[in-house]
Design a protein around this motif. Structure first.
Motif, PDB file in Angstrom:
ATOM      1  N   LEU A 209       0.824  -1.200   0.000  1.00  0.00           N
ATOM      2  CA  LEU A 209       0.000   0.000   0.000  1.00  0.00           C
ATOM      3  C   LEU A 209       0.865   1.260   0.000  1.00  0.00           C
ATOM      4  CD1 LEU A 209      -2.719   1.274  -0.123  1.00  0.00           C
ATOM      5  CD2 LEU A 209      -3.005   0.919   2.345  1.00  0.00           C
ATOM      6  N   TRP A 210       1.997   1.241   0.696  1.00  0.00           N
ATOM      7  CA  TRP A 210       2.893   2.392   0.642  1.00  0.00           C
ATOM      8  C   TRP A 210       3.390   2.623  -0.779  1.00  0.00           C
ATOM      9  CZ3 TRP A 210       2.699   6.185   3.626  1.00  0.00           C
ATOM     10  CH2 TRP A 210       2.576   6.065   5.021  1.00  0.00           C
ATOM     11  N   GLU A 211       3.645   1.556  -1.516  1.00  0.00           N
ATOM     12  CA  GLU A 211       4.081   1.705  -2.893  1.00  0.00           C
ATOM     13  C   GLU A 211       3.003   2.364  -3.751  1.00  0.00           C
ATOM     14  OE1 GLU A 211       5.195  -2.137  -4.290  1.00  0.00           O
ATOM     15  OE2 GLU A 211       6.999  -2.263  -3.043  1.00  0.00           O
ATOM     16  N   ILE A 212       1.745   2.117  -3.412  1.00  0.00           N
ATOM     17  CA  ILE A 212       0.632   2.673  -4.186  1.00  0.00           C
ATOM     18  C   ILE A 212       0.378   4.134  -3.834  1.00  0.00           C
ATOM     19  CG2 ILE A 212      -1.857   2.528  -4.582  1.00  0.00           C
ATOM     20  CD1 ILE A 212      -1.583  -0.523  -4.188  1.00  0.00           C
ATOM     21  N   VAL A 213       0.303   4.454  -2.554  1.00  0.00           N
ATOM     22  CA  VAL A 213      -0.075   5.810  -2.146  1.00  0.00           C
ATOM     23  C   VAL A 213       1.117   6.760  -2.116  1.00  0.00           C
ATOM     24  CG1 VAL A 213      -2.010   4.935  -0.795  1.00  0.00           C
ATOM     25  CG2 VAL A 213       0.175   5.357   0.335  1.00  0.00           C
ATOM     26  N   GLY A 214       2.322   6.221  -1.997  1.00  0.00           N
ATOM     27  CA  GLY A 214       3.491   7.078  -1.881  1.00  0.00           C
ATOM     28  C   GLY A 214       3.647   7.617  -0.470  1.00  0.00           C
ATOM     29  N   LEU A 215       4.853   8.049  -0.147  1.00  0.00           N
ATOM     30  CA  LEU A 215       5.115   8.561   1.188  1.00  0.00           C
ATOM     31  C   LEU A 215       4.328   9.839   1.425  1.00  0.00           C
ATOM     32  CD1 LEU A 215       8.970   8.004   1.484  1.00  0.00           C
ATOM     33  CD2 LEU A 215       7.115   6.555   2.327  1.00  0.00           C
ATOM     34  N   SER A 216       3.765   9.946   2.631  1.00  0.00           N
ATOM     35  CA  SER A 216       2.952  11.116   2.972  1.00  0.00           C
ATOM     36  C   SER A 216       3.014  11.356   4.472  1.00  0.00           C
ATOM     37  CB  SER A 216       1.500  10.908   2.543  1.00  0.00           C
ATOM     38  OG  SER A 216       0.682  11.944   3.036  1.00  0.00           O
ATOM     39  N   ASP A 217       3.250  12.623   4.828  1.00  0.00           N
ATOM     40  CA  ASP A 217       3.256  12.974   6.246  1.00  0.00           C
ATOM     41  C   ASP A 217       1.857  13.002   6.838  1.00  0.00           C
ATOM     42  OD1 ASP A 217       6.006  13.234   6.243  1.00  0.00           O
ATOM     43  OD2 ASP A 217       5.972  15.388   5.815  1.00  0.00           O
ATOM     44  N   ASP A 218       0.841  12.915   5.970  1.00  0.00           N
ATOM     45  CA  ASP A 218      -0.543  12.928   6.447  1.00  0.00           C
ATOM     46  C   ASP A 218      -0.964  11.586   7.046  1.00  0.00           C
ATOM     47  OD1 ASP A 218      -0.821  15.538   5.579  1.00  0.00           O
ATOM     48  OD2 ASP A 218      -1.601  14.952   3.613  1.00  0.00           O
ATOM     49  N   LEU A 219      -0.172  10.546   6.824  1.00  0.00           N
ATOM     50  CA  LEU A 219      -0.502   9.206   7.286  1.00  0.00           C
ATOM     51  C   LEU A 219       0.503   8.747   8.345  1.00  0.00           C
ATOM     52  CD1 LEU A 219      -1.120   7.584   3.781  1.00  0.00           C
ATOM     53  CD2 LEU A 219      -2.884   8.273   5.416  1.00  0.00           C
ATOM     54  N   TYR A 220      -0.009   8.101   9.371  1.00  0.00           N
ATOM     55  CA  TYR A 220       0.891   7.534  10.376  1.00  0.00           C
ATOM     56  C   TYR A 220       1.732   6.424   9.736  1.00  0.00           C
ATOM     57  CZ  TYR A 220      -1.594   9.937  14.144  1.00  0.00           C
ATOM     58  OH  TYR A 220      -2.135  10.892  14.973  1.00  0.00           O
ATOM     59  N   ARG A 221       3.009   6.384  10.090  1.00  0.00           N
ATOM     60  CA  ARG A 221       3.903   5.369   9.535  1.00  0.00           C
ATOM     61  C   ARG A 221       4.275   4.302  10.557  1.00  0.00           C
ATOM     62  NH1 ARG A 221       6.056   5.739   4.790  1.00  0.00           N
ATOM     63  NH2 ARG A 221       7.843   4.467   5.430  1.00  0.00           N
ATOM     64  N   ASN A 222       3.806   4.450  11.776  1.00  0.00           N
ATOM     65  CA  ASN A 222       4.147   3.472  12.806  1.00  0.00           C
ATOM     66  C   ASN A 222       2.927   2.786  13.413  1.00  0.00           C
ATOM     67  OD1 ASN A 222       3.151   5.687  14.164  1.00  0.00           O
ATOM     68  ND2 ASN A 222       4.680   5.603  15.809  1.00  0.00           N
ATOM     69  N   ARG A 223       1.750   3.105  12.903  1.00  0.00           N
ATOM     70  CA  ARG A 223       0.515   2.524  13.445  1.00  0.00           C
ATOM     71  C   ARG A 223      -0.442   2.223  12.301  1.00  0.00           C
ATOM     72  NH1 ARG A 223      -2.528   1.670  17.969  1.00  0.00           N
ATOM     73  NH2 ARG A 223      -4.694   2.344  18.022  1.00  0.00           N
ATOM     74  N   TYR A 224      -0.922   0.987  12.270  1.00  0.00           N
ATOM     75  CA  TYR A 224      -1.798   0.528  11.196  1.00  0.00           C
ATOM     76  C   TYR A 224      -2.944  -0.266  11.811  1.00  0.00           C
ATOM     77  CZ  TYR A 224       2.468   1.537   8.578  1.00  0.00           C
ATOM     78  OH  TYR A 224       3.580   2.150   8.059  1.00  0.00           O
ATOM     79  N   ALA A 225      -3.885  -0.649  10.968  1.00  0.00           N
ATOM     80  CA  ALA A 225      -4.992  -1.491  11.428  1.00  0.00           C
ATOM     81  C   ALA A 225      -5.309  -2.542  10.372  1.00  0.00           C
ATOM     82  CB  ALA A 225      -6.228  -0.653  11.729  1.00  0.00           C
ATOM     83  N   VAL A 226      -5.798  -3.670  10.844  1.00  0.00           N
ATOM     84  CA  VAL A 226      -6.255  -4.749   9.969  1.00  0.00           C
ATOM     85  C   VAL A 226      -7.729  -4.979  10.273  1.00  0.00           C
ATOM     86  CG1 VAL A 226      -5.991  -7.155   9.294  1.00  0.00           C
ATOM     87  CG2 VAL A 226      -3.975  -5.811   9.936  1.00  0.00           C
ATOM     88  N   ALA A 227      -8.559  -4.882   9.252  1.00  0.00           N
ATOM     89  CA  ALA A 227     -10.005  -5.077   9.393  1.00  0.00           C
ATOM     90  C   ALA A 227     -10.378  -6.429   8.805  1.00  0.00           C
ATOM     91  CB  ALA A 227     -10.765  -3.966   8.682  1.00  0.00           C
ATOM     92  N   VAL A 228     -11.081  -7.238   9.574  1.00  0.00           N
ATOM     93  CA  VAL A 228     -11.429  -8.607   9.176  1.00  0.00           C
ATOM     94  C   VAL A 228     -12.937  -8.708   8.990  1.00  0.00           C
ATOM     95  CG1 VAL A 228     -11.381 -11.028   9.851  1.00  0.00           C
ATOM     96  CG2 VAL A 228      -9.427  -9.554  10.370  1.00  0.00           C
ATOM     97  N   TYR A 229     -13.357  -9.205   7.826  1.00  0.00           N
ATOM     98  CA  TYR A 229     -14.774  -9.276   7.482  1.00  0.00           C
ATOM     99  C   TYR A 229     -15.313 -10.698   7.377  1.00  0.00           C
ATOM    100  CZ  TYR A 229     -14.544  -4.333   6.120  1.00  0.00           C
ATOM    101  OH  TYR A 229     -14.381  -2.973   6.101  1.00  0.00           O
ATOM    102  N   GLU A 230     -14.482 -11.664   7.040  1.00  0.00           N
ATOM    103  CA  GLU A 230     -14.976 -12.991   6.688  1.00  0.00           C
ATOM    104  C   GLU A 230     -14.224 -14.087   7.430  1.00  0.00           C
ATOM    105  OE1 GLU A 230     -16.740 -12.450   2.233  1.00  0.00           O
ATOM    106  OE2 GLU A 230     -14.561 -12.557   2.396  1.00  0.00           O
ATOM    107  N   ASN A 231     -14.568 -15.332   7.118  1.00  0.00           N
ATOM    108  CA  ASN A 231     -14.108 -16.477   7.884  1.00  0.00           C
ATOM    109  C   ASN A 231     -13.354 -17.474   7.009  1.00  0.00           C
ATOM    110  OD1 ASN A 231     -15.991 -18.776   6.921  1.00  0.00           O
ATOM    111  ND2 ASN A 231     -17.338 -17.025   7.204  1.00  0.00           N
ATOM    112  N   PRO A 232     -12.693 -18.457   7.624  1.00  0.00           N
ATOM    113  CA  PRO A 232     -11.902 -19.418   6.850  1.00  0.00           C
ATOM    114  C   PRO A 232     -12.729 -20.322   5.950  1.00  0.00           C
ATOM    115  CG  PRO A 232     -11.210 -19.407   9.127  1.00  0.00           C
ATOM    116  CD  PRO A 232     -12.475 -18.622   9.061  1.00  0.00           C
TER     117      PRO A 232
END
Length: 248
Positions: A209-232
């Protein structure tokens, strides 16, 4: 002992489990309950974790209420596409009450498993109201990255948004490890990916995703989230990696 997480919550399809187990609101008989537990243990083994006997009740309750789910409300701010493919979306999630558990195991996937076990029991009547609360998707796990930009911090916070019926007066957990917090709105850059959510796959998604959006000071670089919607039970189950904007 690590436990399976939301990804495994409804890993029950028509080929694996009889319809009457999930459709019947009445208590399961011994054979049905054992079949359900065996299924969970089989799924858990693929995660190198196990399910303790005390999870039988919550597993059965969530299976019976499999269709009673809500989505976390959000507003689509923008969608970015290339040649018909959605690269990422920006969404605004409103303020509201969340139930969260923080846990630090050796691996990311172990931490979210332990946390979700606690949240699952909170949902399944281990709360001050003594009722089944219902599930709201996605379940969101927040992780931090060390200064090297690659190593995950051990502590992971796994959260569920409380259902609309309980937002104005949240039930209190019986487990002191669960914290009910009113959070301010959050704006995220979200990219969908499919499959498992392990340290390896999540790390790869962050770099992509960093490769897609490019470096930006508007986004945190040390904190992320993973959202889970479905099951195995879904061969290519849906997840999202979230980059968090500093400002709305």
């Amino acid at each position: 002992m690590a436990l399976i997480s939301l990804e495994d919550l409804d890993g029950l399809d028509e080929e694996q489990l009889d319809d009457n187990i999930t459709d019947n609101p009445e208590p399961m008989d011994g054979e049905e309950a054992e079949q359900l537990m065996n299924h969970w243990q089989a799924v858990a083994s693929t995660h190198h974790v196990s399910v303790p006997p005390e999870m039988r009740g919550p597993i059965q309750e969530m299976t019976r209420n499999n269709q009673q789910r809500e989505n976390v409300p959000s507003t689509l701010m923008s969608r970015h596409e290339k040649m018909g493919e959605v690269l990422y979306e920006e969404r605004l999630y409103p303020a509201g009450h969340w139930a969260s558990v923080s846990y630090g195991a050796d691996l990311y996937e172990q931490s979210i498993s332990m946390s979700f076990m606690k949240l699952m029991r909170f949902i399944c009547r281990e709360n001050s109201k003594g009722v089944y609360l219902g599930m709201v998707l996605p379940v969101v796990s927040y992780l931090s990255i060390m200064e090297d930009g690659n190593t995950f911090e051990k502590l992971v916070e796994t959260s569920i948004f409380l259902p609309a019926a309980f937002q104005s007066c949240p039930p209190q957990p019986c487990d002191s490890d669960i914290v009910i917090t009113y959070r301010q709105p959050i704006r995220v850059v979200a990219r969908t990916f499919f499959g498992t959510t392990t340290e390896e796959t999540v790390s790869r998604q962050i770099h992509q995703l960093w490769e897609i959006v490019g470096l930006s000071d508007d986004l945190y670089r040390n904190r992320y989230a993973v959202a889970v919607y479905e099951n195995p039970g879904v061969p290519r189950r849906r997840n999202e990696i979230w980059f968090i904007r500093r400002d709305l």
